[in-house]
Design an enzyme around this catalytic site. Structure first.
Site, mmCIF file in Angstrom:
data_model
loop_
_atom_site.group_PDB
_atom_site.id
_atom_site.type_symbol
_atom_site.label_atom_id
_atom_site.label_comp_id
_atom_site.label_asym_id
_atom_site.label_seq_id
_atom_site.Cartn_x
_atom_site.Cartn_y
_atom_site.Cartn_z
ATOM 1 C CB ILE A 111 -0.957 -0.021 1.218
ATOM 2 C CG1 ILE A 111 -2.173 0.860 0.981
ATOM 3 C CG2 ILE A 111 -0.241 0.357 2.506
ATOM 4 C CD1 ILE A 111 -3.288 0.639 1.987
ATOM 5 N N GLY A 121 12.271 -4.028 12.228
ATOM 6 C CA GLY A 121 11.425 -3.142 11.428
ATOM 7 C C GLY A 121 10.105 -3.746 11.001
ATOM 8 C CD GLN A 122 7.194 -9.204 11.636
ATOM 9 O OE1 GLN A 122 8.071 -9.673 12.364
ATOM 10 N NE2 GLN A 122 6.217 -9.941 11.133
ATOM 11 C CG HIS A 130 5.341 -9.124 5.482
ATOM 12 N ND1 HIS A 130 4.988 -9.187 6.814
ATOM 13 C CD2 HIS A 130 6.047 -7.974 5.344
ATOM 14 C CE1 HIS A 130 5.448 -8.120 7.445
ATOM 15 N NE2 HIS A 130 6.106 -7.373 6.581
ATOM 16 C CG HIS A 133 9.041 -6.056 2.178
ATOM 17 N ND1 HIS A 133 8.233 -4.939 2.168
ATOM 18 C CD2 HIS A 133 9.114 -6.444 3.476
ATOM 19 C CE1 HIS A 133 7.842 -4.661 3.406
ATOM 20 N NE2 HIS A 133 8.364 -5.561 4.221
HETATM 21 P P1 5GP Z 1 6.990 -4.567 7.505
HETATM 22 O O1 5GP Z 1 7.311 -3.179 7.958
HETATM 23 O O2 5GP Z 1 6.182 -5.321 8.542
HETATM 24 O O3 5GP Z 1 8.167 -5.350 7.009
HETATM 25 O O4 5GP Z 1 6.105 -4.400 6.220
HETATM 26 C C1 5GP Z 1 4.734 -4.214 6.266
HETATM 27 C C2 5GP Z 1 4.328 -3.656 4.940
HETATM 28 O O5 5GP Z 1 2.924 -3.782 4.819
HETATM 29 C C3 5GP Z 1 4.640 -2.179 4.763
HETATM 30 O O6 5GP Z 1 5.489 -2.005 3.641
HETATM 31 C C4 5GP Z 1 3.282 -1.516 4.574
HETATM 32 O O7 5GP Z 1 3.290 -0.479 3.636
HETATM 33 C C5 5GP Z 1 2.408 -2.684 4.133
HETATM 34 N N1 5GP Z 1 1.022 -2.601 4.520
HETATM 35 C C6 5GP Z 1 0.534 -2.301 5.758
HETATM 36 N N2 5GP Z 1 -0.811 -2.317 5.753
HETATM 37 C C7 5GP Z 1 -1.190 -2.661 4.492
HETATM 38 C C8 5GP Z 1 -2.450 -2.847 3.872
HETATM 39 O O8 5GP Z 1 -3.531 -2.718 4.480
HETATM 40 N N3 5GP Z 1 -2.450 -3.198 2.557
HETATM 41 C C9 5GP Z 1 -1.294 -3.368 1.852
HETATM 42 N N4 5GP Z 1 -1.406 -3.702 0.575
HETATM 43 N N5 5GP Z 1 -0.079 -3.191 2.411
HETATM 44 C C10 5GP Z 1 -0.030 -2.835 3.712
#
Ligand code: 5GP
Length: 114
Positions: free
Chosen positions: A32, A93-94, A100, A102
């Site tokens: 997003i 940074g999670q 997930h 990236h």
């Molecule tokens: P993290 O920081 O946990 O490695 O990555 C989480 C990712 O999820 C972030 O890049 C953030 O932009 C994405 N994200 C969070 N909420 C949503 C959502 O509701 N929809 C989508 N498509 N991505 C999301």
């Protein structure tokens, strides 16, 4: 208010996402808040909090996720290079507690990350 993670709600189709790939084991959708022209998240449908929570029995699933990442990278035109990142835990940074990967590309990515 649901106590499901946001990604579990996407898996269950309770909230929308721009899904680019789905099979019985995983889902891939556009981030997003993309940090590159292509920024996809590949997630297992199984609820696994983070890489730190992966069990030995999850080995085939984890291998499948990476094979999907590779396949998507080429399908999305990232043959000249791409980056995969897995953030784990608060200091990693999670921000979403559902494992997930990236997949990022479409520009020249620098190193080291922040
Ligand atoms: P993290 O920081 O946990 O490695 O990555 C989480 C990712 O999820 C972030 O890049 C953030 O932009 C994405 N994200 C969070 N909420 C949503 C959502 O509701 N929809 C989508 N498509 N991505 C999301």
């Amino acid at each position: 208010m649901s106590d499901k993670s946001i990604f579990k709600r996407i898996i269950d189709k309770e909230i929308p996402a721009d899904i680019v790939y789905e099979d019985d084991q995983c889902l891939a959708f556009n981030d997003i808040s993309p940090q590159a022209p292509t920024h996809v998240l590949v997630i297992p449908k199984k609820e696994i909090v983070s890489l730190a929570h992966v069990q030995d029995e999850d080995g085939p699933l984890i291998a499948h996720l990476f094979l999907v990442v590779k396949k998507l990278a080429f399908e999305l035109g990232l043959g000249s290079g791409f980056r995969t990142i897995i953030n784990s835990g608060a200091d990693g940074g999670q921000t979403v507690d559902h494992l997930h990967i990236h997949l990022m590309g479409g520009r020249s990515l620098t190193w080291p990350p922040g």
